[in-house]
Design a protein around this motif. Structure first.
Motif, PDB file in Angstrom:
ATOM      1  N   GLY A   1     -11.643  -2.582  33.567  1.00  0.00           N
ATOM      2  CA  GLY A   1     -12.661  -3.642  33.647  1.00  0.00           C
ATOM      3  C   GLY A   1     -13.461  -3.756  32.361  1.00  0.00           C
ATOM      4  O   GLY A   1     -14.615  -4.205  32.387  1.00  0.00           O
ATOM      5  N   MET A   2     -12.851  -3.365  31.256  1.00  0.00           N
ATOM      6  CA  MET A   2     -13.565  -3.437  29.969  1.00  0.00           C
ATOM      7  C   MET A   2     -12.742  -4.267  28.979  1.00  0.00           C
ATOM      8  O   MET A   2     -11.659  -4.741  29.303  1.00  0.00           O
ATOM      9  N   VAL A   3     -13.278  -4.458  27.763  1.00  0.00           N
ATOM     10  CA  VAL A   3     -12.542  -5.226  26.761  1.00  0.00           C
ATOM     11  C   VAL A   3     -11.268  -4.473  26.354  1.00  0.00           C
ATOM     12  O   VAL A   3     -11.205  -3.251  26.497  1.00  0.00           O
ATOM     13  N   PRO A   4     -10.266  -5.197  25.835  1.00  0.00           N
ATOM     14  CA  PRO A   4      -9.019  -4.516  25.443  1.00  0.00           C
ATOM     15  C   PRO A   4      -9.127  -3.812  24.089  1.00  0.00           C
ATOM     16  O   PRO A   4      -8.281  -4.001  23.204  1.00  0.00           O
ATOM     17  N   ARG A   5     -10.217  -3.097  23.920  1.00  0.00           N
ATOM     18  CA  ARG A   5     -10.395  -2.299  22.711  1.00  0.00           C
ATOM     19  C   ARG A   5     -11.363  -1.169  23.027  1.00  0.00           C
ATOM     20  O   ARG A   5     -12.114  -1.270  24.011  1.00  0.00           O
ATOM     21  N   ASP A   6     -11.375  -0.127  22.194  1.00  0.00           N
ATOM     22  CA  ASP A   6     -12.350   0.942  22.400  1.00  0.00           C
ATOM     23  C   ASP A   6     -13.754   0.415  22.091  1.00  0.00           C
ATOM     24  O   ASP A   6     -13.920  -0.493  21.263  1.00  0.00           O
TER      25      ASP A   6
END
Ligand code: HEM
Length: 369
Positions: A103-108
């Motif tokens: 459920g987060m952005v596709p990056r660290d």
């Protein structure tokens, strides 16, 4: 496990995981960065990128740890001038799956780099330099506390300022907001503007994933802008700051984008206090007064952080030192200067509303006697 369950995961649990065997394979990332060995970094990135089918077998905590470790190599490859997904195209699908699963952005993000990063010998670092470790420790002081501050704002939002619970929650909030000043004190004492500008900043550059660009793990994404939205910024902030806060929420934990949407509609806590104090008509009840005083103290704590932070940011982004015109969170020094001023105005305003009725009340008592 659903991504919403992220909040119940313990940071130490994620930090202990090593799903990509990073400890053994990439333990000396800092050396590759020091050698500016771009070719080797791309080879490492290709080697540690799991097959998209394998990612399906990972649990949520392992997905976070995998994103953390991929992120360290991604930032390193980018720092040495290459677009990571052009160099390793298979990575794109993996990042998108990891983002979806958590459920987060596709990056660290800063949460991966700081909260879910182990400390001690296993700590993932770009440079291995003591100043990087101390900068990370400064953000570690504030990030979990500011995430807890978001939860307190969630409570504050639903309580009337006339209720004693409002004052109780607001007092707890002050203690958490004060961690921002502690964090910047650590950075100012231990990190030189040169080190930040020339050594650290390039690792936080944005990368392309799909048809969008995603920023790196910036301290600017510590959720202070979201807290501001609840406290004052929804109806006292500029369109630029609202845009910055919206973008910042995007890089936060699951649910924070929804909170932003809810809070940006206002009225902010400061506006609610104004209305409640005006309705009290010169005789502010003690619960309301306690709550408003706590909010004013909280805002003062943010002014203290922001004043020192602005000085540090100005030095690091001075013309002769900087490599980039904007901060790693996409904002400018002008924006920072504006937020210091507006935070100060809001703190002063709340104090004034409290003082005015008191003076008016005193005058009335004098007239009556
Ligand atoms: C080492 C020195 C630092 C420099 C040069 C620096 C620089 C900047 C800059 C230029 C911005 C503008 C937005 C952007 O990044 O795009 C910013 C924002 C921000 N930074 Fe830093 N920063 C530093 C350290 C820290 C630390 C230690 C923290 C603490 C957690 C922090 C927290 C924030 C926050 C919360 C914002 C959002 C704006 C605000 O709330 O005032 N920064 N920083």
């Amino acid at each position: 496990m659903l991504s919403a369950d992220l909040h119940v995961l313990r940071d130490e649990h994620v930090a202990a995981l090593d799903p990509l065997d990073f400890d053994r394979r990439v333990g000396d990332l800092w050396r590759m960065n020091a050698d500016a060995d771009a070719k080797w970094l791309v080879t490492v990135l290709r080697d540690v990128t799991p097959a998209a089918t394998d990612v399906a077998d990972l649990g949520t905590a392992e997905c976070l740890a995998a994103m953390r470790d991929l992120g360290m190599v991604i930032g390193s490859v980018k720092r040495h001038g290459m677009e990571p997904l052009d160099a390793v195209p298979d990575l794109e699908k993996v990042l998108i799956i990891l983002g979806d699963r958590t459920g987060m952005v596709p990056r660290d993000t800063v949460h991966h780099y700081i909260r879910w990063n182990p400390t001690g010998p296993r700590e993932r670092m770009y440079t291995g330099h003591r100043m990087e470790r101390l900068l990370m420790s400064s953000v570690r002081v504030s990030l979990p506390r500011m995430s807890a501050a978001v939860d307190l704002c969630r409570q504050l939002w639903d309580i009337s300022p006339n209720d004693l619970s409002f004052a109780v929650v607001a007092q707890e909030l002050v203690a958490l907001l004060r961690s921002m000043e502690d964090a910047i004190d650590i950075a100012v004492a231990n990190v030189t503007p040169e080190f930040f500008a020339r050594t650290m900043r390039p690792f936080f550059e944005d990368i392309r994933v799909g048809d969008r660009r995603f920023l790196g793990p910036a301290a600017a994404h510590v959720p202070l802008a979201l807290v501001d939205m609840a406290l004052w910024a929804s109806d006292h902030g500029s369109p630029e700051y609202t845009k910055f806060a919206a973008e910042s929420a995007w890089y936060g934990l699951p649910g924070w984008r929804d909170l932003f949407d809810e809070w940006v509609a206002g009225p902010s806590v400061v506006s609610r206090l104004k209305t409640a104090i005006a309705q009290a008509n010169g005789a502010t009840p003690p619960h309301l007064r306690a709550g408003a005083e706590a909010v004013a103290r909280g805002l003062r704590a943010l002014v203290a952080f922001r004043g020192k932070h602005l000085t540090m940011a100005r030095k690091s982004y001075a013309h002769e030192l900087r490599l980039y015109p904007l901060g790693s969170g996409g904002g400018s020094i002008d924006l920072l200067a504006e937020i210091v001023d507006v935070t100060k105005q809001n703190a002063t305003q709340v104090r004034r509303w409290l003082d005015q009725p008191r003076r008016a009340g005193k005058r009335r008592v004098l007239c009556e006697s």
